[in-house]
Design an enzyme around this catalytic site. Structure first.
Site, PDB file in Angstrom:
ATOM      1  N   GLY A  94       0.801  -1.221   0.000  1.00 28.62           N
ATOM      2  CA  GLY A  94       0.000   0.000   0.000  1.00 28.62           C
ATOM      3  C   GLY A  94       0.834   1.271   0.000  1.00 28.62           C
ATOM      4  O   GLY A  94       0.326   2.355   0.317  1.00 28.62           O
ATOM      5  N   THR A  96       1.968   3.082  -2.486  1.00 30.76           N
ATOM      6  CA  THR A  96       1.494   4.087  -3.440  1.00 30.76           C
ATOM      7  C   THR A  96       0.324   4.871  -2.845  1.00 30.76           C
ATOM      8  O   THR A  96       0.260   6.106  -2.936  1.00 30.76           O
ATOM      9  CB  THR A  96       1.034   3.396  -4.747  1.00 30.76           C
ATOM     10  OG1 THR A  96       2.047   2.471  -5.147  1.00 30.76           O
ATOM     11  CG2 THR A  96       0.778   4.388  -5.854  1.00 30.76           C
ATOM     12  N   HIS A 156      11.943   1.118   1.330  1.00 29.10           N
ATOM     13  CA  HIS A 156      11.553  -0.270   1.610  1.00 29.10           C
ATOM     14  C   HIS A 156      12.565  -0.909   2.571  1.00 29.10           C
ATOM     15  O   HIS A 156      12.484  -2.096   2.857  1.00 29.10           O
ATOM     16  CB  HIS A 156      11.509  -1.088   0.315  1.00 29.10           C
ATOM     17  CG  HIS A 156      10.321  -0.784  -0.553  1.00 29.10           C
ATOM     18  ND1 HIS A 156       9.040  -0.653  -0.059  1.00 29.10           N
ATOM     19  CD2 HIS A 156      10.206  -0.612  -1.900  1.00 29.10           C
ATOM     20  CE1 HIS A 156       8.198  -0.402  -1.053  1.00 29.10           C
ATOM     21  NE2 HIS A 156       8.884  -0.361  -2.182  1.00 29.10           N
ATOM     22  N   SER A 187      -0.018  -9.806  -4.465  1.00 30.61           N
ATOM     23  CA  SER A 187       0.214  -8.516  -5.124  1.00 30.61           C
ATOM     24  C   SER A 187       1.623  -8.479  -5.736  1.00 30.61           C
ATOM     25  O   SER A 187       1.815  -8.026  -6.873  1.00 30.61           O
ATOM     26  CB  SER A 187       0.024  -7.386  -4.109  1.00 30.61           C
ATOM     27  OG  SER A 187       0.137  -6.140  -4.734  1.00 30.61           O
ATOM     28  N   TYR A 240      -2.804  -2.058   5.909  1.00 27.33           N
ATOM     29  CA  TYR A 240      -3.616  -1.822   4.712  1.00 27.33           C
ATOM     30  C   TYR A 240      -5.089  -2.140   4.988  1.00 27.33           C
ATOM     31  O   TYR A 240      -5.984  -1.396   4.587  1.00 27.33           O
ATOM     32  CB  TYR A 240      -3.067  -2.716   3.593  1.00 27.33           C
ATOM     33  CG  TYR A 240      -3.698  -2.540   2.248  1.00 27.33           C
ATOM     34  CD1 TYR A 240      -3.300  -1.519   1.392  1.00 27.33           C
ATOM     35  CD2 TYR A 240      -4.690  -3.426   1.803  1.00 27.33           C
ATOM     36  CE1 TYR A 240      -3.871  -1.377   0.140  1.00 27.33           C
ATOM     37  CE2 TYR A 240      -5.266  -3.294   0.558  1.00 27.33           C
ATOM     38  CZ  TYR A 240      -4.855  -2.271  -0.277  1.00 27.33           C
ATOM     39  OH  TYR A 240      -5.427  -2.137  -1.521  1.00 27.33           O
ATOM     40  N   ARG A 308      -3.998  -2.089  -9.018  1.00 22.53           N
ATOM     41  CA  ARG A 308      -4.601  -3.330  -9.529  1.00 22.53           C
ATOM     42  C   ARG A 308      -5.997  -3.449  -8.938  1.00 22.53           C
ATOM     43  O   ARG A 308      -6.884  -2.699  -9.273  1.00 22.53           O
ATOM     44  CB  ARG A 308      -3.690  -4.518  -9.193  1.00 22.53           C
ATOM     45  CG  ARG A 308      -4.002  -5.800  -9.960  1.00 22.53           C
ATOM     46  CD  ARG A 308      -3.072  -6.924  -9.571  1.00 22.53           C
ATOM     47  NE  ARG A 308      -3.205  -7.325  -8.186  1.00 22.53           N
ATOM     48  CZ  ARG A 308      -4.016  -8.291  -7.743  1.00 22.53           C
ATOM     49  NH1 ARG A 308      -4.733  -8.961  -8.603  1.00 22.53           N
ATOM     50  NH2 ARG A 308      -4.074  -8.600  -6.457  1.00 22.53           N
ATOM     51  N   LYS A 309      -6.165  -4.361  -7.959  1.00 22.05           N
ATOM     52  CA  LYS A 309      -7.511  -4.555  -7.391  1.00 22.05           C
ATOM     53  C   LYS A 309      -7.736  -3.680  -6.161  1.00 22.05           C
ATOM     54  O   LYS A 309      -8.810  -3.133  -5.958  1.00 22.05           O
ATOM     55  CB  LYS A 309      -7.677  -6.006  -6.969  1.00 22.05           C
ATOM     56  CG  LYS A 309      -8.101  -6.953  -8.057  1.00 22.05           C
ATOM     57  CD  LYS A 309      -8.461  -8.277  -7.388  1.00 22.05           C
ATOM     58  CE  LYS A 309      -9.066  -9.255  -8.352  1.00 22.05           C
ATOM     59  NZ  LYS A 309      -9.341 -10.546  -7.707  1.00 22.05           N
ATOM     60  N   GLY A 310      -6.729  -3.665  -5.283  1.00 23.58           N
ATOM     61  CA  GLY A 310      -6.869  -2.881  -4.054  1.00 23.58           C
ATOM     62  C   GLY A 310      -7.918  -3.435  -3.113  1.00 23.58           C
ATOM     63  O   GLY A 310      -8.728  -2.679  -2.574  1.00 23.58           O
TER      64      GLY A 310
END
Ligand code: PAP
Length: 344
Positions: A94, A96, A156, A187, A240, A308-310
């Protein structure tokens, strides 16, 4: 009477990184990786992750080979400034979304979230908030000096890899986001597929052995979890799944943690909800900048691949119940005693 002269006007951060550094941030001609760490790197254990990407084991985590000089350089060269905010995360948890929410929250005075001119409507969130791991690996860390304070950056790196100038700095706040590890793996697989065909079972088996980029995932999470318990005023720990459940409340917490709580006038004007709307998957997917171009200095991923889906629980579409049980029990075992759990 004339207003303040130009010499007295001061830009307040954060401002979009790309607006400050321009296109050079990802221009191959400007990449000059630090070369002085070869002796150290040659002593580190290494693996060929998924048969494609060499990773080095360093201070508790697996670092992809392009970024290991950057981690070493960051530890030696990063000069923190009071007010710096560092977003930290394992990949695909998460980042982004957190970049967008944090940028919109911190910069709301300069860029109202309901403005048609908002930077997030013309730039990808990764173009607004720089990834330190890549910047230092490319020898481009000087660009950070051009950013006005407070600076908003992300990494990261594991907590164990942060230099004390960051990890123990009372003037530097860290916002961490993690995610249910099975969803993170799914993911990660989808994301990696955008640049190289990979079997999900290979990503899964490696993760069971603690091998993944910036993994083992449990080391990553436990490091920041521990820091958030010891120094809750400096390290905020987000998940998330909680953000998906109540993003507006998350934004309120985030603003308070960053010392920028919403005023009652802002609440009445719906500013927290406007920030969430601006940064929602629906809005982000409709922004042209998120549908064209790439992000990343070494491995270039299409901007589109970050959205993508989230959703929560997508692992059921990729793991058998037996795989899920196996991975859950490995993670449970690794994080037992920490007070943290990913079980519902
Ligand atoms: P990164 O580590 O490469 O920066 P990161 O942004 O952490 O990636 O993770 C991407 C995930 O966040 C994707 O999850 P998925 O594959 O399960 O769908 C992506 O869809 C999700 N994501 C990106 N933007 C948003 C958003 N605005 N709201 C919710 N989820 C989002």
């Amino acid at each position: 009477m004339a207003g303040p002269s130009a010499s007295f006007t001061m830009t307040i951060g954060p401002v979009p990184f790309k607006d400050v550094v321009g296109e050079a941030a990802e221009d191959d001609d400007h990449i000059t990786p630090p070369t002085e760490y070869g002796d150290i790197i040659s002593t580190l254990p290494s693996i060929n992750y998924l048969g494609r990407w060499v990773h080095y084991q360093y201070q508790g985590g697996w670092v992809i080979h392009q970024r290991i000089p950057g981690v070493l350089s960051f530890q030696r060269r990063f000069t923190p400034r009071p007010g710096d905010v560092l977003l930290a995360s394992p990949p695909k948890c998460g980042t982004t979304w957190l970049k967008a929410l944090s940028f919109a929250t911190m910069a709301r005075a300069a860029y109202p979230p309901n403005s048609a001119e908002h930077p997030l409507l013309r730039l990808n969130p990764h173009e607004c908030v720089p990834l330190l791991d890549d910047l230092f690996s490319a020898g481009q860390h000087d660009k950070l000096e051009a950013l006005p304070s407070p600076r908003l950056m992300n990494t990261h790196m594991l907590h164990s890899q942060l230099p004390s100038s960051v990890a123990d700095n009372i003037d530097c706040k860290i916002v961490y986001i993690c995610r249910e590890p099975k969803d993170m793996l799914v993911s990660l697989w989808h994301f990696a597929q955008t640049i190289s065909p990979i079997k999900f079972t290979d990503v899964f088996e490696s993760a069971c052995e603690g091998k993944s980029t910036d993994g083992p995932i449990w080391n990553h999470i436990l490091g920041y979890w521990g820091a958030s318990k010891t120094s809750p005023e400096r390290v905020m720990f987000l998940r998330y799944e909680e953000m998906i459940l109540d993003p507006v409340d998350t934004v309120r917490h985030l603003a308070r943690f960053l010392g920028l709580p919403f005023t009652s006038a802002e609440e009445a004007a719906g500013v927290p909800a406007n920030i969430v709307k601006l940064c929602s998957m629906e809005t982000m997917k409709a922004v042209e900048a998120n549908n064209i171009g790439t992000s990343g200095i070494f491995l270039k991923f299409p901007h589109k691949s970050y959205f993508r889906k989230g959703v929560v629980g997508d692992w059921v579409n990729h793991m058998t119940p037996e795989m899920a049980r196996r991975f859950d029990s490995i993670v449970d075992d690794k994080i037992s005693g920490s007070g943290l759990s990913f079980r519902p």
